[in-house]
Design a protein around this motif. Sequence first.
Motif, PDB file in Angstrom:
ATOM      1  N   UNK A 102      58.105  50.618  44.307  1.00 57.69           N
ATOM      2  CA  UNK A 102      58.069  50.132  42.947  1.00 57.69           C
ATOM      3  C   UNK A 102      56.611  49.867  42.561  1.00 57.69           C
ATOM      4  N   UNK A 103      56.212  50.339  41.406  1.00 55.21           N
ATOM      5  CA  UNK A 103      54.849  50.159  40.929  1.00 55.21           C
ATOM      6  C   UNK A 103      54.610  48.712  40.502  1.00 55.21           C
ATOM      7  N   UNK A 104      53.328  48.339  40.484  1.00 54.51           N
ATOM      8  CA  UNK A 104      52.949  46.969  40.146  1.00 54.51           C
ATOM      9  C   UNK A 104      52.134  46.951  38.859  1.00 54.51           C
ATOM     10  N   UNK A 105      52.123  45.810  38.209  1.00 53.10           N
ATOM     11  CA  UNK A 105      51.298  45.594  37.016  1.00 53.10           C
ATOM     12  C   UNK A 105      49.832  45.720  37.438  1.00 53.10           C
ATOM     13  N   UNK A 106      49.104  46.619  36.828  1.00 49.71           N
ATOM     14  CA  UNK A 106      47.712  46.886  37.218  1.00 49.71           C
ATOM     15  C   UNK A 106      46.801  45.691  36.964  1.00 49.71           C
ATOM     16  N   UNK A 107      47.223  44.753  36.143  1.00 47.93           N
ATOM     17  CA  UNK A 107      46.397  43.574  35.869  1.00 47.93           C
ATOM     18  C   UNK A 107      46.409  42.590  37.030  1.00 47.93           C
ATOM     19  N   UNK A 108      47.451  42.639  37.861  1.00 47.99           N
ATOM     20  CA  UNK A 108      47.566  41.702  38.980  1.00 47.99           C
ATOM     21  C   UNK A 108      46.448  41.823  39.999  1.00 47.99           C
ATOM     22  N   UNK A 109      46.195  43.029  40.539  1.00 46.19           N
ATOM     23  CA  UNK A 109      45.096  43.159  41.489  1.00 46.19           C
ATOM     24  C   UNK A 109      43.734  42.810  40.881  1.00 46.19           C
ATOM     25  N   UNK A 110      43.565  43.091  39.612  1.00 48.16           N
ATOM     26  CA  UNK A 110      42.284  42.753  38.978  1.00 48.16           C
ATOM     27  C   UNK A 110      42.132  41.239  38.850  1.00 48.16           C
ATOM     28  N   UNK A 111      43.220  40.535  38.554  1.00 47.97           N
ATOM     29  CA  UNK A 111      43.190  39.078  38.531  1.00 47.97           C
ATOM     30  C   UNK A 111      42.847  38.539  39.916  1.00 47.97           C
ATOM     31  N   UNK A 112      43.504  39.101  40.941  1.00 54.12           N
ATOM     32  CA  UNK A 112      43.210  38.685  42.312  1.00 54.12           C
ATOM     33  C   UNK A 112      41.765  38.930  42.678  1.00 54.12           C
ATOM     34  N   UNK A 113      41.208  40.039  42.209  1.00 53.72           N
ATOM     35  CA  UNK A 113      39.803  40.338  42.477  1.00 53.72           C
ATOM     36  C   UNK A 113      38.891  39.324  41.791  1.00 53.72           C
ATOM     37  N   UNK A 114      39.269  38.866  40.611  1.00 54.79           N
ATOM     38  CA  UNK A 114      38.462  37.856  39.910  1.00 54.79           C
ATOM     39  C   UNK A 114      38.465  36.537  40.677  1.00 54.79           C
ATOM     40  N   UNK A 124      33.855  41.971  42.902  1.00 49.87           N
ATOM     41  CA  UNK A 124      33.250  41.905  41.574  1.00 49.87           C
ATOM     42  C   UNK A 124      33.410  43.221  40.814  1.00 49.87           C
ATOM     43  N   UNK A 125      33.215  44.335  41.492  1.00 52.62           N
ATOM     44  CA  UNK A 125      33.387  45.640  40.836  1.00 52.62           C
ATOM     45  C   UNK A 125      34.793  45.787  40.267  1.00 52.62           C
ATOM     46  N   UNK A 126      35.784  45.342  41.029  1.00 49.91           N
ATOM     47  CA  UNK A 126      37.164  45.442  40.563  1.00 49.91           C
ATOM     48  C   UNK A 126      37.411  44.470  39.414  1.00 49.91           C
ATOM     49  N   UNK A 129      34.845  45.560  36.281  1.00 45.11           N
ATOM     50  CA  UNK A 129      34.879  46.919  35.750  1.00 45.11           C
ATOM     51  C   UNK A 129      36.167  47.684  36.044  1.00 45.11           C
ATOM     52  N   UNK A 130      37.083  47.069  36.801  1.00 42.78           N
ATOM     53  CA  UNK A 130      38.328  47.756  37.140  1.00 42.78           C
ATOM     54  C   UNK A 130      38.142  48.877  38.137  1.00 42.78           C
TER      55      UNK A 130
END
Length: 138
Positions: free
Chosen positions: A1-13, A113-115, A118-119
């Motif tokens: 099952x795919x995940x919301x792409x915003x989740x990993x970016x939030x975790x990276x922040x 930081x890159x994630x 800048x995603x």
Amino acid sequence: MDIDARGPRFGAAVTTVVLAAVLITGSTWLLAWQVLAFALGASGGVARSPYGWVFRTVVRPRLGPPAQFESPQPPQFAQAVGLVFAVVGLIGFTAGPDWLGFAATGCALAAAFLNAAFGYCLGCEMYLLVRRVTVRAQ
């Protein structure tokens, strides 16, 4: 099952803030926390990491529906790469040399930081490269 792409970016922040605090304070306990967060993300996927839980329960309900989904495997691999760097950093800070702790933690910080900013997920790109190489080798 795919995940919301915003989740990993939030975790990276969040990871960026935690690792920056480690470099500023030299806190091995804070780095140990990040090792645990990476370990949970690497073993169970980013949705099972502490930052994934915060995103899912606190942040995502306040956002609109996701516009983008992604496969969970590349971010999970990225968590494993982050785990390796964080463990090496923890070893450097606890057993020495300190420069190893700073260097490994700095590398993990740069990738997070890159994630976050800048995603661009270095670990995800590594995953795709490994997949391409292993598919061609078969």
